[in-house]
Design a protein around this motif. Sequence first.
Motif, PDB file in Angstrom:
ATOM      1  N   ALA A  17      27.425  33.284  47.576  1.00 17.35           N
ATOM      2  CA  ALA A  17      28.222  32.063  47.405  1.00 17.35           C
ATOM      3  C   ALA A  17      29.661  32.391  47.004  1.00 17.35           C
ATOM      4  N   GLY A  18      29.833  33.450  46.198  1.00 20.37           N
ATOM      5  CA  GLY A  18      31.171  33.766  45.692  1.00 20.37           C
ATOM      6  C   GLY A  18      31.946  34.757  46.544  1.00 20.37           C
ATOM      7  N   LEU A  19      31.284  35.325  47.563  1.00 21.25           N
ATOM      8  CA  LEU A  19      31.872  36.432  48.335  1.00 21.25           C
ATOM      9  C   LEU A  19      33.256  36.123  48.913  1.00 21.25           C
ATOM     10  N   LEU A  20      33.324  35.141  49.790  1.00 18.93           N
ATOM     11  CA  LEU A  20      34.579  34.895  50.512  1.00 18.93           C
ATOM     12  C   LEU A  20      35.682  34.344  49.600  1.00 18.93           C
ATOM     13  N   PRO A  21      35.373  33.395  48.689  1.00 20.57           N
ATOM     14  CA  PRO A  21      36.435  32.943  47.774  1.00 20.57           C
ATOM     15  C   PRO A  21      37.022  34.096  46.947  1.00 20.57           C
ATOM     16  N   VAL A  22      36.171  35.022  46.491  1.00 18.31           N
ATOM     17  CA  VAL A  22      36.681  36.138  45.682  1.00 18.31           C
ATOM     18  C   VAL A  22      37.513  37.080  46.545  1.00 18.31           C
ATOM     19  N   LEU A  23      37.043  37.349  47.773  1.00 20.23           N
ATOM     20  CA  LEU A  23      37.822  38.229  48.658  1.00 20.23           C
ATOM     21  C   LEU A  23      39.181  37.614  48.965  1.00 20.23           C
ATOM     22  N   ALA A  69      33.292  26.043  49.774  1.00 16.41           N
ATOM     23  CA  ALA A  69      34.152  27.149  49.326  1.00 16.41           C
ATOM     24  C   ALA A  69      34.273  28.200  50.436  1.00 16.41           C
ATOM     25  N   PHE A  70      33.162  28.460  51.126  1.00 12.10           N
ATOM     26  CA  PHE A  70      33.162  29.428  52.228  1.00 12.10           C
ATOM     27  C   PHE A  70      34.096  28.957  53.344  1.00 12.10           C
ATOM     28  N   LEU A  71      33.945  27.683  53.743  1.00  9.91           N
ATOM     29  CA  LEU A  71      34.747  27.158  54.856  1.00  9.91           C
ATOM     30  C   LEU A  71      36.230  27.102  54.478  1.00  9.91           C
ATOM     31  N   LEU A  72      36.503  26.730  53.227  1.00 10.13           N
ATOM     32  CA  LEU A  72      37.896  26.668  52.768  1.00 10.13           C
ATOM     33  C   LEU A  72      38.534  28.063  52.814  1.00 10.13           C
ATOM     34  N   SER A  73      37.802  29.060  52.331  1.00  8.42           N
ATOM     35  CA  SER A  73      38.319  30.434  52.327  1.00  8.42           C
ATOM     36  C   SER A  73      38.509  30.919  53.761  1.00  8.42           C
ATOM     37  N   LEU A  74      37.526  30.610  54.617  1.00  8.49           N
ATOM     38  CA  LEU A  74      37.611  31.016  56.019  1.00  8.49           C
ATOM     39  C   LEU A  74      38.822  30.361  56.682  1.00  8.49           C
ATOM     40  N   GLY A  75      39.046  29.083  56.347  1.00  7.64           N
ATOM     41  CA  GLY A  75      40.183  28.358  56.896  1.00  7.64           C
ATOM     42  C   GLY A  75      41.502  29.017  56.511  1.00  7.64           C
ATOM     43  N   PHE A  77      41.929  32.191  55.736  1.00 12.63           N
ATOM     44  CA  PHE A  77      42.027  33.460  56.470  1.00 12.63           C
ATOM     45  C   PHE A  77      42.449  33.224  57.927  1.00 12.63           C
ATOM     46  N   ILE A  78      41.967  32.118  58.522  1.00 14.41           N
ATOM     47  CA  ILE A  78      42.312  31.835  59.927  1.00 14.41           C
ATOM     48  C   ILE A  78      43.767  31.371  60.039  1.00 14.41           C
ATOM     49  N   ARG A  79      44.179  30.539  59.079  1.00 12.05           N
ATOM     50  CA  ARG A  79      45.561  30.029  59.121  1.00 12.05           C
ATOM     51  C   ARG A  79      46.576  31.111  58.761  1.00 12.05           C
ATOM     52  N   ARG A  80      46.149  32.062  57.947  1.00 10.13           N
ATOM     53  CA  ARG A  80      47.059  33.155  57.556  1.00 10.13           C
ATOM     54  C   ARG A  80      46.439  34.491  57.960  1.00 10.13           C
ATOM     55  N   PRO A  81      46.594  34.863  59.216  1.00 10.49           N
ATOM     56  CA  PRO A  81      45.914  36.074  59.714  1.00 10.49           C
ATOM     57  C   PRO A  81      46.371  37.349  59.014  1.00 10.49           C
ATOM     58  N   GLU A  82      47.618  37.326  58.446  1.00  4.93           N
ATOM     59  CA  GLU A  82      48.082  38.554  57.762  1.00  4.93           C
ATOM     60  C   GLU A  82      47.194  38.852  56.547  1.00  4.93           C
ATOM     61  N   ARG A  83      46.653  37.811  55.924  1.00  5.90           N
ATOM     62  CA  ARG A  83      45.741  38.000  54.779  1.00  5.90           C
ATOM     63  C   ARG A  83      44.453  38.660  55.253  1.00  5.90           C
ATOM     64  N   ALA A  84      43.944  38.178  56.383  1.00  7.68           N
ATOM     65  CA  ALA A  84      42.709  38.748  56.930  1.00  7.68           C
ATOM     66  C   ALA A  84      42.946  40.199  57.331  1.00  7.68           C
ATOM     67  N   ARG A  85      44.126  40.475  57.920  1.00  6.67           N
ATOM     68  CA  ARG A  85      44.434  41.858  58.324  1.00  6.67           C
ATOM     69  C   ARG A  85      44.499  42.771  57.106  1.00  6.67           C
ATOM     70  N   ARG A  86      45.163  42.260  56.035  1.00 10.28           N
ATOM     71  CA  ARG A  86      45.261  43.054  54.797  1.00 10.28           C
ATOM     72  C   ARG A  86      43.869  43.340  54.228  1.00 10.28           C
TER      73      ARG A  86
END
Lengths: 275, 154
Positions: A17-23, A69-75, A77-86
């Motif tokens: 449950a906490g994985l993606l928000p913490v990442l 929380a998962f969908l919000l965090s995923l959103g 990451f999708i809107r800011r791809p540089e964060r996902a790349r980092r």
Amino acid sequence: MSPAVTVTVTMLVLAAAGLLPVLLLVGPRLVALPLFPLAGAALCGAAAACSIALSWSLLQWFVLLSGAAFLLSLGVFIRRPERARRLLLGLRRGVRPLVALGGVVVLAAVAWTLRPLRVPSVGFDSRAIWILHARWLRQGHTFELAAIRNHFLVLSHPGYPPLVSAVMALAWRVSGTSSDRVAVATVAVLNGCALLVAGWGIVEAARRAALRLHPGAGPSRLVTRPRLLLGVGIVLAALAVLVAGGVVGTFATNGYADPLWSLAAVSIVVFGLVL
Amino acid sequence: MHDPGGGALMGSPPPPPPPSPPARVVLGALAVLLFAVIALGLGALHSNHLETRLTTAAATASAQRSDRYYDCLSAQAHTLITPSDVVYLPDPTLAAWTTLTKVVGGWAHVTLQLHQANLALTLQRSTHPGSCDGNDLVTVGHAPGGHIVIRSGS
């Protein structure tokens, strides 16, 4: 299901449950590992508050809030791809050997402080407050609300934060039991996670100081070696964790909520204000 | 606009490293570090001693006795009270009130109003072999014929 298996499964559920928000908030750092279940526990506490205040069961709200929380965090990451790349870059880079060694040393120190968990001790407040509230949460909105409003139960402090009791109730849902031992052991492992985060603050301080260092000359070369400084930080962190284990004492492993809150406060001050 | 790499591109020399701290500052820092390591080490030894005391056979026996006591009272309560019962706890002592709250407060409907209840629950001393460490739960209720029914958990 044995208590050990139940606690492990509960921790995995909380960590998921906490994985993606913490990442998203912390990034791919070693300290994120103990933060996963702690963030899941925070979501579980919020789910308990919603269940009491509105309707539905704790489990329904936990699934809903975790999904949100998962969908919000995923959103993000999708809107800011540089964060996902980092994030991916950090995950690919991995952990430096000395930092990994520090993680193992501090984890071993935390595990050592949880030795009293072998004794099936359930504290006075654990039974009178936290386990009692967990039993209310297990029974759904109507019972929870009636119990909180019941003047007879005022001595059990119904207004206390529901986080710890919510995690206990979730562990019971996972195991299908209502064992006090499972409730206490789950909270003890969460306390261990909080102690790990607080102790890691010292290693993190040493790591950041080491990054700012320039090789010196004369006597200063003794303290300007990054690896030496990080090693000293690891030793100090392990010793501080062992000392904290003695200070918290039996309350770390008998179901009390106090260590979790106090260690969380220490971590917030260290990471939020000092570092 | 600030460009951190601009100087290197223009061919200017890299900035000099900051000067090393004076020797007395370094020695002072080392003294503080040594003191911290010794103090934390002694504290860790003391903590280890305290935690070892928490895992002794006596501590384990005490915890097991307490767990057995509450498990026994809980089992008695489940034989005496059904989820549809509304339970009045008349016991005036704080200790008994706390114990009964721990045992039934999480699942039974309890009340401070006698007229709302159909059962009264008390904790009584007992010498019965099946008692919970010298205590028994006792309920007082009304039978359909209007008679008073007293039941013991043991």
